[in-house]
Design an enzyme around this catalytic site. Structure first.
Site, short mmCIF file in Angstrom:
data_model
loop_
_atom_site.label_atom_id
_atom_site.label_comp_id
_atom_site.label_asym_id
_atom_site.label_seq_id
_atom_site.Cartn_x
_atom_site.Cartn_y
_atom_site.Cartn_z
N ARG A 63 -17.43 35.80 4.66
CA ARG A 63 -18.91 35.80 4.53
C ARG A 63 -19.43 37.19 4.86
NH1 ARG A 63 -23.01 32.01 8.19
NH2 ARG A 63 -24.79 32.17 6.79
N SER A 68 -25.51 34.56 12.59
CA SER A 68 -25.05 33.19 12.85
C SER A 68 -24.31 33.11 14.18
CB SER A 68 -24.15 32.75 11.69
OG SER A 68 -23.69 31.45 11.87
N HIS A 94 -9.49 30.70 13.89
CA HIS A 94 -10.14 32.02 13.78
C HIS A 94 -9.19 33.11 14.30
CE1 HIS A 94 -13.77 29.89 12.94
NE2 HIS A 94 -14.06 29.57 14.17
N LYS A 121 -17.96 31.74 12.22
CA LYS A 121 -19.27 31.66 11.57
C LYS A 121 -19.28 32.03 10.09
CE LYS A 121 -21.53 29.99 13.77
NZ LYS A 121 -21.29 28.55 14.03
P1 A3P Z 1 -25.85 29.76 9.83
O1 A3P Z 1 -25.78 29.92 11.32
O2 A3P Z 1 -26.20 31.05 9.13
O3 A3P Z 1 -26.74 28.66 9.41
P2 A3P Z 1 -18.60 27.94 10.91
O4 A3P Z 1 -18.39 26.60 10.35
O5 A3P Z 1 -17.51 28.92 10.56
O6 A3P Z 1 -18.90 27.90 12.38
O7 A3P Z 1 -19.88 28.56 10.19
C1 A3P Z 1 -21.17 28.08 10.47
C2 A3P Z 1 -22.14 28.66 9.46
O8 A3P Z 1 -21.87 28.06 8.18
C3 A3P Z 1 -23.58 28.35 9.82
O9 A3P Z 1 -24.38 29.42 9.30
C4 A3P Z 1 -23.78 27.05 9.04
O10 A3P Z 1 -25.12 26.72 8.82
C5 A3P Z 1 -23.06 27.40 7.74
N1 A3P Z 1 -22.72 26.21 6.97
C6 A3P Z 1 -22.16 25.06 7.41
N2 A3P Z 1 -22.06 24.16 6.42
C7 A3P Z 1 -22.59 24.75 5.33
C8 A3P Z 1 -22.78 24.31 3.98
N3 A3P Z 1 -22.44 23.10 3.59
N4 A3P Z 1 -23.36 25.19 3.11
C9 A3P Z 1 -23.73 26.42 3.50
N5 A3P Z 1 -23.56 26.89 4.77
C10 A3P Z 1 -23.00 26.06 5.67
#
Ligand code: A3P
Length: 275
Positions: A115, A123, A93, A42
């Protein structure tokens, strides 16, 4: 579970123990040109993948493949990687110590996105509620405590990030850390830094296009990932904001989190911003 850490029941786990999956990852045959995206869950893995993919493949179009095909712990048979043309982009991960053993000899480049852990926690909570491979059905309060005690799939955020920090100190030329918050606030500047690290310089115009194509709004609208569909809706692109934790943490939770963060991160040089 393996070495005290649990893992989601991705496909290979149904047939193999986590231990064997990790052994398979450690035995992947690396190539000099490989790139591994390393993130705690996340932290912006999908986002990083798209940016890296655009830089390496010299394109400004979103990739339409499922990211599950590049996630080392989710690929059922890792020998398929041998047929993937260079440069290969993989992600995981799993802890740094479980990366392919050959990556050090081959000087494989690692892109690490970090993050702020309060937003990661929120998230992750929504992800675990929706992901059928995790099936969490508890409350936010319960989830918060699980995060604090590091008892979630992939284990403790602190353990993961402090191990990455030690690794980045040991291998400064091959590990590049970018911050989710910086990428969000100034994507062009951060994508340029990433391009310099990857050795894929590009024009200001291209940088601008990559930033636009990989913006949250565009990815949420145009990125389709069959693997994360539940009830007809994907759930990876939820909010994509900095500071959503403020809508979830109580004052008491925030104080508890801050106290733990201060203690755990006392020797860390990470410059993580929470808003
Ligand atoms: P949120 O749940 O806070 O919206 P991962 O890809 O590691 O699973 O992370 C997912 C998180 O990254 C989610 O956060 C998602 O919305 C955010 N995310 C994905 N694409 C993004 C982008 N282009 N810009 C900003 N955040 C992004």
């Amino acid at each position: 579970e393996f070495e005290g850490v649990s893992y989601p029941s991705f496909m290979p786990f149904r047939k193999k123990e986590a231990k064997n999956v990790i052994e398979d990852i450690m035995n992947v045959k690396s190539r000099d040109s490989d790139i591994i995206i390393c993130t705690y869950a996340k932290s912006g893995t999908h986002w990083t993948y798209e940016i890296v993919n655009m830089l390496l493949r010299n394109t400004t179009e979103l990739d339409n493949k499922s990211k599950m095909q590049s996630m080392l712990e989710a690929v059922e048979d890792l020998s398929v990687l041998e047929g993937v043309p260079s440069p290969r982009i993989m992600d995981t991960h799993c802890l740094f110590k479980y990366l392919p053993k050959q990556h050090k000899q081959k000087k494989v480049k690692i892109v690490h996105m970090i993050r702020n852990p309060k937003d990661v926690c929120v998230s992750y909570y929504y992800h675990c509620l929706k992901d059928v491979m995790i099936n969490f059905d508890g409350t936010w309060e319960e989830f918060f405590e699980l995060f604090m005690s590091g008892k979630l799939p992939y284990g403790s955020w602190y353990n993961y990030e402090l191990e990455m920090e030690r690794a980045a100190n040991d291998f400064p030329e091959t590990i590049f850390t970018c911050y989710y918050e910086d990428m969000k606030k100034d994507p062009i500047r951060e994508i340029k830094k990433l391009a310099d690290f990857l050795g894929t310089p590009c024009s200001d115009d291209t940088l601008e296009k990559i930033a636009k194509e990989t913006s949250f709004g565009n990815m949420q609208k145009n990125k389709f990932d069959i693997t994360v569909i539940v009830d007809g809706k994907g759930f990876i692109y939820r909010k994509g904001e900095i500071g959503d934790w403020k809508n979830h943490f109580t004052v008491a939770q925030n104080e508890k989190f801050d106290a733990q963060y201060k203690e755990e991160m006392k020797d860390s040089k990470y410059q993580i911003t929470f808003e």
